[in-house]
Design an enzyme around this catalytic site. Structure first.
Site, PDB file in Angstrom:
ATOM      1  N   GLU A 107     -17.043  11.394 -39.392  1.00 58.73           N
ATOM      2  CA  GLU A 107     -17.427  12.097 -41.009  1.00 58.73           C
ATOM      3  C   GLU A 107     -16.908  11.102 -41.789  1.00 58.73           C
ATOM      4  O   GLU A 107     -16.042  10.462 -41.554  1.00 58.73           O
ATOM      5  CB  GLU A 107     -16.809  13.523 -41.115  1.00 58.73           C
ATOM      6  CG  GLU A 107     -16.978  14.372 -42.310  1.00 58.73           C
ATOM      7  CD  GLU A 107     -18.565  14.596 -42.456  1.00 58.73           C
ATOM      8  OE1 GLU A 107     -19.227  13.585 -42.651  1.00 58.73           O
ATOM      9  OE2 GLU A 107     -18.803  15.951 -42.711  1.00 58.73           O
ATOM     10  N   ASP A 108     -17.553  11.257 -43.091  1.00 59.99           N
ATOM     11  CA  ASP A 108     -17.161   9.981 -44.152  1.00 59.99           C
ATOM     12  C   ASP A 108     -16.036  10.713 -44.856  1.00 59.99           C
ATOM     13  O   ASP A 108     -15.037  10.154 -44.973  1.00 59.99           O
ATOM     14  CB  ASP A 108     -18.324   9.900 -45.110  1.00 59.99           C
ATOM     15  CG  ASP A 108     -19.165  11.323 -45.651  1.00 59.99           C
ATOM     16  OD1 ASP A 108     -18.870  12.302 -45.279  1.00 59.99           O
ATOM     17  OD2 ASP A 108     -20.151  11.334 -46.422  1.00 59.99           O
ATOM     18  N   ASP A 111     -13.665  17.774 -47.343  1.00 57.12           N
ATOM     19  CA  ASP A 111     -13.458  18.435 -48.459  1.00 57.12           C
ATOM     20  C   ASP A 111     -12.995  19.876 -48.169  1.00 57.12           C
ATOM     21  O   ASP A 111     -11.813  19.924 -48.016  1.00 57.12           O
ATOM     22  CB  ASP A 111     -14.700  18.248 -49.260  1.00 57.12           C
ATOM     23  CG  ASP A 111     -14.703  18.794 -50.639  1.00 57.12           C
ATOM     24  OD1 ASP A 111     -14.062  18.113 -51.764  1.00 57.12           O
ATOM     25  OD2 ASP A 111     -14.803  20.026 -51.057  1.00 57.12           O
ATOM     26  N   PHE A 160     -13.787  12.761 -56.970  1.00 55.37           N
ATOM     27  CA  PHE A 160     -15.098  12.696 -56.444  1.00 55.37           C
ATOM     28  C   PHE A 160     -15.401  11.174 -56.411  1.00 55.37           C
ATOM     29  O   PHE A 160     -15.389  10.323 -57.324  1.00 55.37           O
ATOM     30  CB  PHE A 160     -16.309  13.034 -57.427  1.00 55.37           C
ATOM     31  CG  PHE A 160     -17.652  13.475 -56.633  1.00 55.37           C
ATOM     32  CD1 PHE A 160     -17.840  14.456 -55.637  1.00 55.37           C
ATOM     33  CD2 PHE A 160     -18.446  11.981 -56.597  1.00 55.37           C
ATOM     34  CE1 PHE A 160     -18.899  14.440 -54.950  1.00 55.37           C
ATOM     35  CE2 PHE A 160     -19.682  12.384 -55.571  1.00 55.37           C
ATOM     36  CZ  PHE A 160     -19.759  13.594 -55.060  1.00 55.37           C
ATOM     37  N   ARG A 173     -24.388   4.753 -52.323  1.00 54.80           N
ATOM     38  CA  ARG A 173     -23.808   4.657 -50.955  1.00 54.80           C
ATOM     39  C   ARG A 173     -23.710   3.212 -50.401  1.00 54.80           C
ATOM     40  O   ARG A 173     -22.805   2.830 -49.573  1.00 54.80           O
ATOM     41  CB  ARG A 173     -25.185   4.922 -49.935  1.00 54.80           C
ATOM     42  CG  ARG A 173     -25.352   6.613 -50.101  1.00 54.80           C
ATOM     43  CD  ARG A 173     -26.293   7.261 -49.034  1.00 54.80           C
ATOM     44  NE  ARG A 173     -26.812   8.521 -49.067  1.00 54.80           N
ATOM     45  CZ  ARG A 173     -25.953   9.897 -48.832  1.00 54.80           C
ATOM     46  NH1 ARG A 173     -24.912   9.662 -48.159  1.00 54.80           N
ATOM     47  NH2 ARG A 173     -26.769  10.648 -49.200  1.00 54.80           N
TER      48      ARG A 173
HETATM   49  P1  IMP Z   1     -17.100  19.865 -46.640  1.00 55.05           P
HETATM   50  O1  IMP Z   1     -17.738  20.810 -45.839  1.00 55.05           O
HETATM   51  O2  IMP Z   1     -16.640  20.751 -47.883  1.00 55.05           O
HETATM   52  O3  IMP Z   1     -15.635  19.504 -46.138  1.00 55.05           O
HETATM   53  O4  IMP Z   1     -17.655  18.824 -47.058  1.00 55.05           O
HETATM   54  C1  IMP Z   1     -17.815  17.586 -46.456  1.00 55.05           C
HETATM   55  C2  IMP Z   1     -18.975  16.632 -47.130  1.00 55.05           C
HETATM   56  O5  IMP Z   1     -19.052  16.916 -48.525  1.00 55.05           O
HETATM   57  C3  IMP Z   1     -19.051  15.295 -46.922  1.00 55.05           C
HETATM   58  O6  IMP Z   1     -19.783  15.033 -45.555  1.00 55.05           O
HETATM   59  C4  IMP Z   1     -19.638  14.648 -48.138  1.00 55.05           C
HETATM   60  O7  IMP Z   1     -21.109  14.857 -47.595  1.00 55.05           O
HETATM   61  C5  IMP Z   1     -19.549  15.600 -49.078  1.00 55.05           C
HETATM   62  N1  IMP Z   1     -18.199  15.345 -50.162  1.00 55.05           N
HETATM   63  C6  IMP Z   1     -16.976  15.778 -50.153  1.00 55.05           C
HETATM   64  N2  IMP Z   1     -16.394  15.149 -51.072  1.00 55.05           N
HETATM   65  C7  IMP Z   1     -17.249  14.239 -51.438  1.00 55.05           C
HETATM   66  C8  IMP Z   1     -16.968  12.895 -52.629  1.00 55.05           C
HETATM   67  O8  IMP Z   1     -15.722  12.670 -53.136  1.00 55.05           O
HETATM   68  N3  IMP Z   1     -17.915  12.355 -52.805  1.00 55.05           N
HETATM   69  C9  IMP Z   1     -19.222  12.272 -51.911  1.00 55.05           C
HETATM   70  N4  IMP Z   1     -19.444  13.303 -50.972  1.00 55.05           N
HETATM   71  C10 IMP Z   1     -18.421  14.170 -50.947  1.00 55.05           C
HETATM   72 MG    MG Z   2     -21.578  14.073 -45.362  1.00 53.75          MG
END
Ligand code: IMP
Ligand code: MG
Length: 188
Positions: A107-108, A111, A160, A173
């Site tokens: 995963e990148d 959050d 962000f 990207r």
């Molecule tokens: P989660 O399910 O809330 O943990 O979201 C994770 C996903 O939210 C990541 O795979 C990203 O695609 C997106 N995301 C969360 N924070 C950022 C950010 O700072 N920049 C870009 N994408 C983000």
């Molecule tokens: Mg993602």
């Protein structure tokens, strides 16, 4: 010195340089190599599209043990900077038998934690031999569900970020570094 692109102008500051990212990815690859070298399962790196694609490409090149790759696509975000919290599988893992697979989900960024907690559960219920998670970046202060990744490149503050696969509205990207977007860009 790298060329400055039109996209660089929307970046407030660089959070992680290309060289720093390279070191983080090298460290994670070494840990994965070590953890799975004696496993009797087949190691599968599972890239979560699209944000993890750059990280995945670099990580897989640095892993020296045999590895398969695959892709899933999920959505939890709209076009903005806030998670919708609903996880939808858009591209599934088309494999009938997961029982020989040691899966490392790539995963990148984490959050709220909802995407990875949903996906790990999904893969475990699907019968995977083991499931671990690997993220380049983590924003622990944003967590809404309990979730701790097995491998993490770096914890970052609640900003962000874009670049190295991460987007805002599908842009940025391709930037080779991770940068903090100028707030006026998403306030537009
Ligand atoms: P989660 O399910 O809330 O943990 O979201 C994770 C996903 O939210 C990541 O795979 C990203 O695609 C997106 N995301 C969360 N924070 C950022 C950010 O700072 N920049 C870009 N994408 C983000
Ligand atoms: Mg993602």
């Amino acid at each position: 010195m790298n060329k400055t692109t039109v996209l660089d102008r929307d970046i407030d500051r660089v959070l992680i340089t290309e060289d720093e990212i390279d070191r983080l990815v090298t460290d994670i690859a070494a840990k994965i190599d070590n953890d799975y070298k004696d496993s009797e399962g087949k190691l599968l790196l599972l890239c979560i599209l699209k944000g993890s694609v750059v990280f995945m490409g670099d990580l897989m090149k640095k892993i020296t043990i045999p590895v398969e790759i695959d892709f899933m696509k999920v959505s939890s975000y709209g076009s903005g900077t806030e998670s919708s919290g609903r996880i939808k599988i858009i591209l599934d893992l088309h494999r009938t038998d997961l029982s020989e697979l040691d899966i490392v989900v790539v995963e990148d960024i984490i959050d709220s934690g909802k995407t990875l907690s949903y996906l790990t559960e999904y893969l475990r219920l699907g019968g995977a031999r083991s499931v671990k998670t690997c993220t380049l970046l983590d924003k622990p202060s944003r967590r809404e569900v309990d979730f701790v990744p097995d491998y993490c490149g770096m914890e970052i503050p609640d900003e962000f970020v874009v670049g190295y696969g991460l987007d805002y509205a599908e842009q940025y990207r391709a930037l080779p570094y991770v940068g903090i977007l100028k707030p006026e860009v998403y306030a537009k």
